[in-house]
Design an enzyme around this catalytic site. Sequence first.
Site, short mmCIF file in Angstrom:
data_model
loop_
_atom_site.label_atom_id
_atom_site.label_comp_id
_atom_site.label_asym_id
_atom_site.label_seq_id
_atom_site.Cartn_x
_atom_site.Cartn_y
_atom_site.Cartn_z
N GLU A 17 -9.36 35.04 -59.93
CA GLU A 17 -8.15 35.69 -59.43
C GLU A 17 -7.89 37.00 -60.18
OE1 GLU A 17 -8.42 32.57 -60.45
OE2 GLU A 17 -7.47 31.19 -59.03
N LYS A 19 -10.08 39.09 -61.59
CA LYS A 19 -10.97 40.15 -61.08
C LYS A 19 -10.43 40.69 -59.75
CE LYS A 19 -15.45 40.49 -58.83
NZ LYS A 19 -16.20 41.44 -59.66
N LYS A 112 -21.73 46.00 -76.51
CA LYS A 112 -21.71 44.55 -76.64
C LYS A 112 -20.80 44.08 -77.78
CE LYS A 112 -25.60 42.26 -76.82
NZ LYS A 112 -25.50 41.12 -75.90
N CYS A 520 -17.88 40.14 -63.57
CA CYS A 520 -18.18 38.80 -64.07
C CYS A 520 -19.62 38.46 -63.71
CB CYS A 520 -17.25 37.78 -63.40
SG CYS A 520 -15.51 38.11 -63.73
N HIS A 645 -40.60 47.16 -69.06
CA HIS A 645 -39.48 48.10 -68.99
C HIS A 645 -38.35 47.59 -69.86
CE1 HIS A 645 -36.18 50.48 -67.57
NE2 HIS A 645 -35.54 49.39 -67.16
N CYS A 647 -34.22 48.69 -71.29
CA CYS A 647 -33.11 49.63 -71.17
C CYS A 647 -31.88 49.06 -71.87
CB CYS A 647 -32.80 49.92 -69.71
SG CYS A 647 -32.48 48.46 -68.74
N GLU A 669 -35.57 53.46 -71.40
CA GLU A 669 -34.42 54.33 -71.17
C GLU A 669 -34.25 55.30 -72.34
OE1 GLU A 669 -30.62 52.32 -70.51
OE2 GLU A 669 -29.82 53.73 -71.98
N HIS A 698 -27.55 56.00 -63.83
CA HIS A 698 -26.21 55.43 -63.72
C HIS A 698 -25.22 56.37 -63.07
CE1 HIS A 698 -28.22 52.95 -66.69
NE2 HIS A 698 -27.51 51.99 -66.17
#
Length: 760
Positions: A17, A19, A112, A520, A645, A647, A669, A698
């Site tokens: 809810e 979000k 993070k 999420c 790869h 990133c 990256e 991005h």
Amino acid sequence: MAKSSVLGYPRIGQNREWKKALEAFWAGKLDESTFQSQLQELRLNHLRKQQEKGIDFIAVNDFSYYDHVLDTATMFGVIPSRFPYEGGVVPLSLYYGIARGTKDATASEMTKWFNTNYHYIVPELGGTEPVVTENKPLIAYREAKEKLGIEGKPVILGPLTFLKLSKGYKLEETDAWLARFVPLYVQILQELAEEGVQWVQIDEPILVTELGGDDIARLKKIYETFASAVPHLNILLQTYFESVEHYNDIVQLPVQGIGLDFVHGLAGNLKSIQESGFPADKFLGAGIIDGRGIWKADLREKLGLLEVLSKIVAEDRLLVQTSCSLLHVPVTVKNETKLLPELKDALAFADEKLDEIALLTKAVVDGADSISDALARCDKELLGLKQSSERNRKDVQQTVATISAQHPERSRSFADRHIAQQDKWQLPIFPTTTIGSFPQSAEVRKARQLWRKGDWTPEQYASFIRDQIDIWIKLQEEIGLDVLVHGEFERTDMVEFFGEKLAGFAFTLFGWVQSYGSRCVKPPIIFGDVAFEEAMTVEETKYAQSKTERPVKGMLTGPITIMNWSFVREDITREQIAYQLAYALRQEVEALEQAGIGMIQVDEPAVREGLPLKAEDQAAYLAWAVKAFRMTTCTVQETTQIHTHMCYCEFHDMIDSIEAMDADVISIETSRSHGELIHSFEQNTYELGIGLGVYDIHSPRVPQVEEMTGMIDRALRVLDPNLFWINPDCGLKTRGLEETVESLRNMVEATQIARGKYSA
Ligand code: GLN
Ligand code: ZN
């Protein structure tokens, strides 16, 4: 009497809810007062649940409108100078502007939160002078008290952690900045004390990382200041995610309680408390229920631990609590109707953890007999999962044991492989390629929905995917790329796609957790032995290859990334899980090779984020992570080219491990890290194939040829032109078609310029 305590509860709500409200508000579909009242309802509902379960110390101010670090920054008026701000309470428009960017100003960086998959907004100091704009903990405390009669425990992010997570100042200015913030904290705490608040929880997770002597001195000063300013307010100094360094200094701080993590920091914290004891005048917040894991606790084992602790700490000074905030787990198992019963019975999300806390507290107070039914049920449920066939695949266990006892190694060294591969592929200098995915248009998403709902047959869907592949193979040829990809149109998510096809995985219906902002994720659960069942990617890749003379790269997600982005079982080590995944993926690599695919990329974007917090544990992790990658890729022929790869973050401190993966080519990256990585190649040599991302995917902005030429020139100052590839930073899934084609055309043009310059 022992008390129960919770460090924080998920914000997102049982059906996300939170979000939905945030996104509707941002889209202008919800006016501010409706939005506010929806969020209040959620917040109160979360408190009510804890109240009903009888939790004694319920956290307030854990709720957020986006992120708790941003809340702390805006509470102190820390606003980046590029945003207009005239002081006072930070309006929602500004709050969300900092988090998400506005048309005039870029968003703050996000990173993070320790070693979790939660991301916080990095506070930027150096703009406005910090002041208290509003006392958020006090507002939250009053609300809980007035609306629900809850005597809440306000949570505040502590000054040392806040400062360490912020940027925009030099190390030598640390004390000056603390001198600005500490009086503001004092003001907050004094107002709380005047209000009659009993306990505050000050989170200082930074205490589980390595701190210098200066920091310990700072810590003493901070908490001595608090102690003299608010002598009657009880402070619970809370740590989590690992054991504390400097245990002796920390327990001597003038606070009334210390919260320690006895799940993720169990060995270290237990050792410290057993060897050095615990001050008799303090409360111990014993974090014994895992706030980050999804599994039911073994209640008997936890009781054993509580018994050990209650020999060191008086029972009436013991708080039975979660190891950290429950922010990191989904809300409830209750509505999961699609899981195997033996799995469902062994799960505990936030609400079920509240029960565990309440039960264990009762057992401490009234004796273990008082919860004997619950103990018996718990034994039975844990045994059910332990004995499930999914956890007892002897075939998998034996093969993985045999394979992981060997050193995984390609048949030839990179130097030899490189010659053989050049010979086979005849690629030009600076080969161009992409990272795997192409734009997932509304049409692609729609098609997937139709197929998932059963409106389309699997064959209809497969034929749609083939059409997309056709379109993009043609486009890639037209653009002039050298190594093509099929585009990953059949995948929503790079982990889920494989998890759905491998044995040992389960998927919840509602197991969402907040990743950042309103985003999420619903991580898969690795609950059984992982096994390969049938080829997962061969069909699409083979089809793509049949449409072109140029090489098509197969595309897989690597073992460490799959593991780090899943909830995993705890009865075997992460290392063992990684090897099971590696063996399963190796079979896919071999299937691709057999189907005639000669280049195979195994993506490992999440290797860095699994790095343990403690420096002393990092080398071991990297060693088995590298080994798992090698296990996945080592059995192919010398002419088969293995790509990988990476990133998302800083790789400059792990170049050696990246090299040890022994991939023939890595694409990595760089454009967002502003050349830091390139800089680190000045110190370390790298002698395998490497493509540094030459543009940031991005942003929807089309990069100009010159920008990319600049990136290439800079990289070639430190890297061997004969090993250098040219590619974007990451997959192009989220981009639009036109901008992608245009960007790639520019990239190819930049490559041609470079070829002219360097291939003399
Ligand atoms: N191959 C994946 C893609 O292109 C890689 C994604 C990632 O690195 N996160 O989408
Ligand atoms: Zn990527």
